[in-house]
Design a protein around this motif. Structure first.
Motif, PDB file in Angstrom:
ATOM      1  N   VAL A   1       0.833  -1.201   0.000  1.00 33.33           N
ATOM      2  CA  VAL A   1       0.000   0.000   0.000  1.00 33.33           C
ATOM      3  C   VAL A   1       0.866   1.248   0.000  1.00 33.33           C
ATOM      4  N   ASN A   2       1.894   1.276   0.829  1.00 32.62           N
ATOM      5  CA  ASN A   2       2.772   2.445   0.903  1.00 32.62           C
ATOM      6  C   ASN A   2       3.481   2.699  -0.424  1.00 32.62           C
ATOM      7  N   ILE A   3       3.921   1.629  -1.063  1.00 33.09           N
ATOM      8  CA  ILE A   3       4.611   1.775  -2.351  1.00 33.09           C
ATOM      9  C   ILE A   3       3.662   2.332  -3.407  1.00 33.09           C
ATOM     10  N   HIS A   4       2.456   1.791  -3.479  1.00 33.75           N
ATOM     11  CA  HIS A   4       1.498   2.262  -4.484  1.00 33.75           C
ATOM     12  C   HIS A   4       1.030   3.684  -4.188  1.00 33.75           C
ATOM     13  N   ALA A   5       0.865   4.008  -2.914  1.00 32.82           N
ATOM     14  CA  ALA A   5       0.433   5.357  -2.538  1.00 32.82           C
ATOM     15  C   ALA A   5       1.497   6.380  -2.916  1.00 32.82           C
ATOM     16  N   GLN A   6       2.758   6.041  -2.709  1.00 33.14           N
ATOM     17  CA  GLN A   6       3.842   6.950  -3.087  1.00 33.14           C
ATOM     18  C   GLN A   6       3.877   7.149  -4.598  1.00 33.14           C
ATOM     19  N   THR A   7       3.591   6.083  -5.338  1.00 32.49           N
ATOM     20  CA  THR A   7       3.586   6.190  -6.799  1.00 32.49           C
ATOM     21  C   THR A   7       2.519   7.164  -7.279  1.00 32.49           C
ATOM     22  N   LEU A   8       1.332   7.099  -6.658  1.00 35.73           N
ATOM     23  CA  LEU A   8       0.236   7.981  -7.051  1.00 35.73           C
ATOM     24  C   LEU A   8       0.329   9.364  -6.414  1.00 35.73           C
ATOM     25  N   GLY A   9       1.052   9.458  -5.310  1.00 32.89           N
ATOM     26  CA  GLY A   9       1.167  10.737  -4.622  1.00 32.89           C
ATOM     27  C   GLY A   9      -0.010  11.051  -3.721  1.00 32.89           C
ATOM     28  N   TYR A  10      -0.622  10.000  -3.169  1.00 38.01           N
ATOM     29  CA  TYR A  10      -1.757  10.179  -2.256  1.00 38.01           C
ATOM     30  C   TYR A  10      -1.411   9.653  -0.876  1.00 38.01           C
ATOM     31  N   SER A  11      -2.022  10.258   0.141  1.00 37.86           N
ATOM     32  CA  SER A  11      -1.834   9.768   1.499  1.00 37.86           C
ATOM     33  C   SER A  11      -2.830   8.648   1.784  1.00 37.86           C
ATOM     34  N   ILE A  12      -2.489   7.813   2.742  1.00 43.44           N
ATOM     35  CA  ILE A  12      -3.340   6.692   3.131  1.00 43.44           C
ATOM     36  C   ILE A  12      -3.677   6.836   4.611  1.00 43.44           C
ATOM     37  N   GLY A  13      -4.912   6.504   4.961  1.00 38.87           N
ATOM     38  CA  GLY A  13      -5.345   6.584   6.353  1.00 38.87           C
ATOM     39  C   GLY A  13      -5.090   5.291   7.104  1.00 38.87           C
ATOM     40  N   LYS A  14      -6.066   4.867   7.857  1.00 31.06           N
ATOM     41  CA  LYS A  14      -5.942   3.668   8.686  1.00 31.06           C
ATOM     42  C   LYS A  14      -6.088   2.411   7.850  1.00 31.06           C
ATOM     43  N   LEU A  15      -5.305   1.394   8.175  1.00 30.78           N
ATOM     44  CA  LEU A  15      -5.384   0.094   7.506  1.00 30.78           C
ATOM     45  C   LEU A  15      -5.992  -0.908   8.479  1.00 30.78           C
ATOM     46  N   THR A  16      -7.083  -1.542   8.068  1.00 26.46           N
ATOM     47  CA  THR A  16      -7.802  -2.491   8.913  1.00 26.46           C
ATOM     48  C   THR A  16      -7.893  -3.841   8.224  1.00 26.46           C
ATOM     49  N   LEU A  17      -7.767  -4.912   9.010  1.00 23.94           N
ATOM     50  CA  LEU A  17      -7.931  -6.268   8.491  1.00 23.94           C
ATOM     51  C   LEU A  17      -9.212  -6.874   9.042  1.00 23.94           C
ATOM     52  N   ARG A  18      -9.967  -7.556   8.186  1.00 26.80           N
ATOM     53  CA  ARG A  18     -11.174  -8.265   8.600  1.00 26.80           C
ATOM     54  C   ARG A  18     -11.244  -9.596   7.864  1.00 26.80           C
ATOM     55  N   ASP A  19     -12.188 -10.425   8.266  1.00 29.95           N
ATOM     56  CA  ASP A  19     -12.411 -11.696   7.574  1.00 29.95           C
ATOM     57  C   ASP A  19     -13.682 -11.561   6.744  1.00 29.95           C
ATOM     58  N   THR A  20     -13.619 -10.755   5.697  1.00 37.10           N
ATOM     59  CA  THR A  20     -14.777 -10.473   4.867  1.00 37.10           C
ATOM     60  C   THR A  20     -14.919 -11.502   3.748  1.00 37.10           C
ATOM     61  N   ARG A  21     -16.172 -11.783   3.381  1.00 35.35           N
ATOM     62  CA  ARG A  21     -16.430 -12.717   2.293  1.00 35.35           C
ATOM     63  C   ARG A  21     -16.954 -12.015   1.047  1.00 35.35           C
TER      64      ARG A  21
END
Length: 233
Positions: free
Chosen positions: A134-154
């Protein structure tokens, strides 16, 4: 008066378990088969009789046989289980450890809590890998990223809010690394385009050119990642 059973068993080789579910919203009897774990569910309106439901089920035996053919059931995770980690099957093995680690083709887990240890390991590894991509892709686009959450979504593998908070299904760590990388790129691309327009897919292609193949893998093999069941032990 006897209440409905929660489950019935249809005779056969092997017998087939069917879960019964009453629903006040149902207008008719309906039969479904989960692609995730092969669970067969017969949904009944509140006032439908069990006899009519059984007749409905009997009339659809051929359809049901075809629907479950080739589907694999759930896998209860425990010592000896072949568990996919970043696309590679590792044998879950209990060992005198305080935390899990990979040793060749083996995932060594604490003997006192093998299943919980495996789950904690997968979630931590998923967070590390996703945060990195996520950090690598965000730097490529030049956008900031907020909170990263993990869930067990289907229902989805990831999501992005308008404020840049990202959510991912931790089971992505079981898929090949390129698939996890694609989902990370997909959600980061939403920072530039909060839609699925041609402009959005252009952003995805810029971040991850092989996105078509990764999407195809998820469609074909993603449901199987949900077969693995982790108990509380």
């Amino acid at each position: 008066m006897f209440s409905d059973p929660d489950q019935i068993e249809l005779p056969g080789d092997p017998p087939l378990a069917v879960r019964l579910r009453r629903s006040g919203r149902a207008r008719r009897v309906a039969l479904s088969v989960s692609r995730l774990d092969g669970t067969v569910t017969l949904t009944l309106p509140t006032r439908a009789s069990l006899r009519s439901a059984m007749r409905f089920l009997d009339e659809r035996r051929d359809w049901l046989a075809n629907a479950v053919a080739g589907l694999e059931g759930p896998v209860m995770v425990g010592p000896g289980t072949a568990l996919p980690v970043e696309g590679t099957l590792l044998t879950l093995t209990a060992a005198p450890l305080s935390s899990a680690r990979i040793d060749g083709t083996t995932l060594l887990v604490p003997a006192a809590r093998p299943v919980a240890g495996a789950l904690a390991y997968l979630r931590l590894r998923a967070r590390d890998r996703l945060a990195e991509r996520v950090n690598i892709h965000a730097q490529t686009l030049g956008y900031s990223i907020g909170k990263l959450t993990l869930r067990d979504t289907r229902s989805r593998w990831g999501s992005c809010t308008s404020t840049g908070d990202l959510m991912f299904c931790w089971r992505l760590i079981m898929a090949p690394p390129r698939v996890l990388d694609y989902v990370a790129a997909h959600e980061v691309a939403h920072r530039a385009q909060m839609n699925h327009s041609a402009a959005f897919w252009a952003e995805v292609a810029h971040l991850f050119p092989a996105h078509v193949e990764a999407r195809r893998w998820l469609k074909q093999h993603g449901p199987a990642l949900h077969r693995y069941r982790f108990s509380a032990s």
